[in-house]
Write a protein that holds these residues in place. Structure first.
Motif, PDB file in Angstrom:
ATOM      1  N   UNK A  33       0.821  -1.210   0.000  1.00 42.41           N
ATOM      2  CA  UNK A  33       0.000   0.000   0.000  1.00 42.41           C
ATOM      3  C   UNK A  33       0.854   1.259   0.000  1.00 42.41           C
ATOM      4  N   UNK A  34       1.927   1.255   0.758  1.00 34.22           N
ATOM      5  CA  UNK A  34       2.823   2.416   0.767  1.00 34.22           C
ATOM      6  C   UNK A  34       3.424   2.630  -0.616  1.00 34.22           C
ATOM      7  N   UNK A  37       0.785   4.172  -2.839  1.00 32.82           N
ATOM      8  CA  UNK A  37       0.600   5.587  -2.510  1.00 32.82           C
ATOM      9  C   UNK A  37       1.728   6.421  -3.101  1.00 32.82           C
ATOM     10  N   UNK A  38       2.955   5.977  -2.933  1.00 35.96           N
ATOM     11  CA  UNK A  38       4.103   6.736  -3.446  1.00 35.96           C
ATOM     12  C   UNK A  38       4.056   6.806  -4.970  1.00 35.96           C
ATOM     13  N   UNK A  39       3.803   5.666  -5.623  1.00 39.04           N
ATOM     14  CA  UNK A  39       3.734   5.678  -7.087  1.00 39.04           C
ATOM     15  C   UNK A  39       2.577   6.537  -7.589  1.00 39.04           C
ATOM     16  N   UNK A  40       1.437   6.462  -6.905  1.00 33.19           N
ATOM     17  CA  UNK A  40       0.292   7.299  -7.289  1.00 33.19           C
ATOM     18  C   UNK A  40       0.613   8.769  -7.181  1.00 33.19           C
ATOM     19  N   UNK A 149      -5.411   7.405  -2.969  1.00 34.95           N
ATOM     20  CA  UNK A 149      -4.226   7.571  -2.117  1.00 34.95           C
ATOM     21  C   UNK A 149      -4.642   7.720  -0.653  1.00 34.95           C
ATOM     22  N   UNK A 150      -5.658   8.541  -0.376  1.00 31.87           N
ATOM     23  CA  UNK A 150      -6.103   8.725   1.015  1.00 31.87           C
ATOM     24  C   UNK A 150      -6.691   7.440   1.578  1.00 31.87           C
ATOM     25  N   UNK A 151      -7.434   6.702   0.754  1.00 33.16           N
ATOM     26  CA  UNK A 151      -7.992   5.424   1.229  1.00 33.16           C
ATOM     27  C   UNK A 151      -6.872   4.435   1.541  1.00 33.16           C
ATOM     28  N   UNK A 152      -5.867   4.373   0.682  1.00 35.53           N
ATOM     29  CA  UNK A 152      -4.733   3.473   0.930  1.00 35.53           C
ATOM     30  C   UNK A 152      -3.984   3.879   2.191  1.00 35.53           C
ATOM     31  N   UNK A 156      -3.558   1.627   5.474  1.00 38.88           N
ATOM     32  CA  UNK A 156      -2.203   1.393   5.974  1.00 38.88           C
ATOM     33  C   UNK A 156      -2.109   1.746   7.448  1.00 38.88           C
ATOM     34  N   UNK A 157      -2.752   2.833   7.858  1.00 37.20           N
ATOM     35  CA  UNK A 157      -2.729   3.219   9.271  1.00 37.20           C
ATOM     36  C   UNK A 157      -3.448   2.177  10.124  1.00 37.20           C
ATOM     37  N   UNK A 158      -4.568   1.684   9.648  1.00 36.25           N
ATOM     38  CA  UNK A 158      -5.301   0.644  10.377  1.00 36.25           C
ATOM     39  C   UNK A 158      -4.467  -0.625  10.481  1.00 36.25           C
ATOM     40  N   UNK A 159      -3.803  -0.979   9.392  1.00 35.00           N
ATOM     41  CA  UNK A 159      -2.956  -2.175   9.420  1.00 35.00           C
ATOM     42  C   UNK A 159      -1.753  -1.983  10.329  1.00 35.00           C
TER      43      UNK A 159
END
Length: 189
Positions: A33-34, A37-40, A149-152, A156-159
């Protein structure tokens, strides 16, 4: 560790093994996911170039009368986004469709909803949408990318919280006697 726990009936080892694999799987998903997010974020700027190239190609294949996918897509986008042409309505003058029809007009999908007598004629530009579609399509795509990106990031924070909780349980398990097996005289209590 897990196999050893299964063969020796030590549920503590089995449980520790499950927590370990849970943390590893969460870590892999988190890293994925990170990376997304970075690629997006990095490639969101390149969306404009790709849209420009694609939209030019689609406008060149527009024929207006045949219900092909490209014509329907252009008409749909122009109606939904209230736009006309790539940069503005004058872009239609450079298309094969405009040159073949020789009627000095743009597709009816360029007509403003408030202009009831609009026939797409360039003689009445006030009846046509002035803004081009490319900028609006890019803006919409970037909005969607930001939502992804915000959803990912939220997942990621939940995980990350899940991994933290699993690690806390794993660390406390070795020190807390409440987690030990309760065996009394060979029978489980």
């Amino acid at each position: 560790m897990g196999q050893c726990g299964i063969t020796s009936s030590k549920t503590v080892l089995v449980f520790l093994n499950l927590i370990f694999w849970f943390v590893i799987i969460l870590l892999l998903v988190f890293v994925t996911e990170v990376v997304v997010v970075v690629l997006g974020y990095v490639y969101r700027a390149k969306v404009e170039n790709e849209v420009d190239r694609s939209i030019q190609k689609v406008y060149k294949t527009y024929n207006g009368t045949n219900p092909d996918a490209a014509s329907r897509a252009i008409d749909y986008v122009q109606r939904q986004l209230h736009c006309c042409g790539i940069h503005n309505y004058s872009d239609w003058e450079n298309t094969d469709w405009f040159k073949e029809t020789k009627n000095q007009s743009v597709p009816l999908s360029c007509c403003r909803e408030t202009a009831s007598s609009c026939n797409g004629s360039l003689a009445n530009p006030s009846d046509l949408y002035a803004e081009g579609c490319e900028a609006l399509v890019v803006k919409k795509l970037q909005e969607i990318m930001m939502h992804v990106i915000w959803a990912a990031l939220a997942f990621a924070a939940i995980q990350l919280l899940g991994m933290l909780c699993a690690c806390i349980v794993l660390c406390r398990r070795s020190r807390d006697p409440a987690y030990e097996l309760l065996i009394t005289g060979g029978a489980y209590a």
